[in-house]
Enzyme design. Structure first.
Site, PDB file in Angstrom:
ATOM      1  N   ASP A  86      67.462  48.894  55.419  1.00 16.68           N
ATOM      2  CA  ASP A  86      66.466  47.887  55.779  1.00 16.68           C
ATOM      3  C   ASP A  86      66.889  47.117  57.028  1.00 16.68           C
ATOM      4  O   ASP A  86      68.038  46.656  57.128  1.00 16.68           O
ATOM      5  CB  ASP A  86      66.266  46.914  54.619  1.00 16.68           C
ATOM      6  N   ASP A 127      73.228  51.077  56.941  1.00 17.52           N
ATOM      7  CA  ASP A 127      72.323  50.268  56.143  1.00 17.52           C
ATOM      8  C   ASP A 127      70.916  50.802  56.388  1.00 17.52           C
ATOM      9  O   ASP A 127      70.664  51.496  57.378  1.00 17.52           O
ATOM     10  CB  ASP A 127      72.436  48.802  56.572  1.00 17.52           C
TER      11      ASP A 127
END
Length: 368
Positions: free
Chosen positions: A165, A163
């Site tokens: 963020d 991922d």
């Protein structure tokens, strides 16, 4: 019916020309770096049965650049990252139900400006050959020649999805876009983001609401892209470098926006980004986002991982992330690592296979 046929092996990166059942030529090739697949816009090489539907460039000098199959002059041999279509084009048309979109995807066998990469997967979906070899092949065959592209059967490589963020970067890009629009808009966007990451609201409901509130232009997106690079989580650069040294392919898999994330990926040496496209007009004003992109909805991340597994047959697959949408990927991976170095979400921690709050702990955890 043609006396010739072409057999292409993705595993061996070889093209074989067969005449009346006898092998008469063998050439090294380069298929897609993202593996095999038939989906529009996947940048993957389709597999199955095809036919050479058109042959373009018969009289062109070696190194001729084709754009939209139109002669643009001869390549000057300068260094160029762009995937140029050179010298000759053999345009494939799919014959199977699964690959009928091949001609519309503009999948060719063609010459390339990246001859040094021939023999390894490196293309954007087409089958690359050296310019000398494509001329020889072009002169031997004819329109209507059947082609078979054999899918890989040899397991290989290791995939690790990150991922972005609050995982690779300490920021949430969508929140920073909202912050730039003022405190009231930021508060609305932040509440929606937290609700989605905690699994309180379906992601597909959150996306359009946030984007209609913000409507970011290209200039704002460029600002936030720079912020991503300046807020990399501690230890991430070293961790990514070590993973690559040990044969892992890192991939950013994000519900964030591709134009914002690409500079971060380049900085980290990550070649593959799966993130939501944004569309701007000629003046750089926001038009819309790709609402059909998988990561705009719950369940989208495991779908993308499944496509990668089919395309590359990895020996191991790992996901690292902080949110519920990342945790959903657990069913498609061998190991899910929850990351809490920025935001520690108990809903993720409780179901992760492992939990870290320091990115430098990742590589020892997964036993490189």
């Amino acid at each position: 019916m043609s006396d010739y046929r072409i057999e292409i092996s993705v595993d061996d990166q070889q093209l074989k020309l067969i005449y009346q059942g006898e092998l008469i030529r063998s050439y090294p090739v380069s298929t897609a770096r993202k593996g095999v697949g038939t989906q529009e816009g996947s940048f993957r090489t389709p597999t199955g049965n095809f036919v050479i539907s058109e042959m373009i460039g018969a009289e062109a000098p070696s190194g001729t650049i084709f754009k939209g199959r139109i002669d643009q002059g001869v390549w000057d041999a300068c260094e160029c990252e762009q995937d140029l279509v050179l010298t000759r084009i053999l345009w494939l048309d799919g014959l199977d139900a699964s690959n009928r979109n091949t001609k519309g995807r503009y999948i060719y066998i063609h010459g390339t400006n990246h001859e040094s990469l021939i023999g390894s997967p490196a293309s954007c979906g087409c089958v690359r050959m050296t310019n000398r070899d494509i001329i020889e092949l072009f002169n031997l065959i004819e329109t209507g020649t059947p082609v078979t592209i054999h899918p890989p059967i040899k397991p290989g490589g290791k995939l690790i999805f990150f991922d972005c963020d609050s995982t690779l970067s300490t920021i949430e890009g969508i929140d920073e876009l909202g912050r730039a629009r003022g405190p009231e808009i930021f508060a609305q966007v932040e509440d929606l983001t937290n609700a989605a990451m905690n699994g309180e609201i379906p992601i597909q409901e959150v996306f359009p609401k946030r984007m209609e509130i913000i409507r970011p232009d290209r200039s704002l997106c460029d600002e936030i892209a720079e912020l991503y690079v300046n807020t990399i989580t501690p230890g991430t650069e070293q961790t990514i470098a070590e993973l690559k040294q040990h044969g892992w392919t890192p991939i950013i898999l994000s519900g964030g926006f591709a134009p914002l994330i690409m500079p971060l990926a380049r900085h980290l040496g990550i070649d593959h980004v799966e993130a939501v496209p944004l569309n701007f007009d000629d003046q750089g004003n926001y038009v819309d986002f790709d609402a059909n992109y998988p990561t705009t909805r719950n369940g989208g991340k495991p779908d993308i991982i499944r496509e990668w597994k089919h395309a590359l047959l990895p020996t191991r697959t790992i996901m690292v992330g902080d949110g519920i949408s990342d945790l959903e990927s657990r069913r498609e991976t061998d190991f899910f690592v929850g990351y809490g170095g920025v935001v520690a979400r108990e809903a993720v921690r409780s179901k992760a296979d492992a939990w870290i709050e320091d990115m430098t702990k990742l590589n020892s955890l997964i036993d490189l």
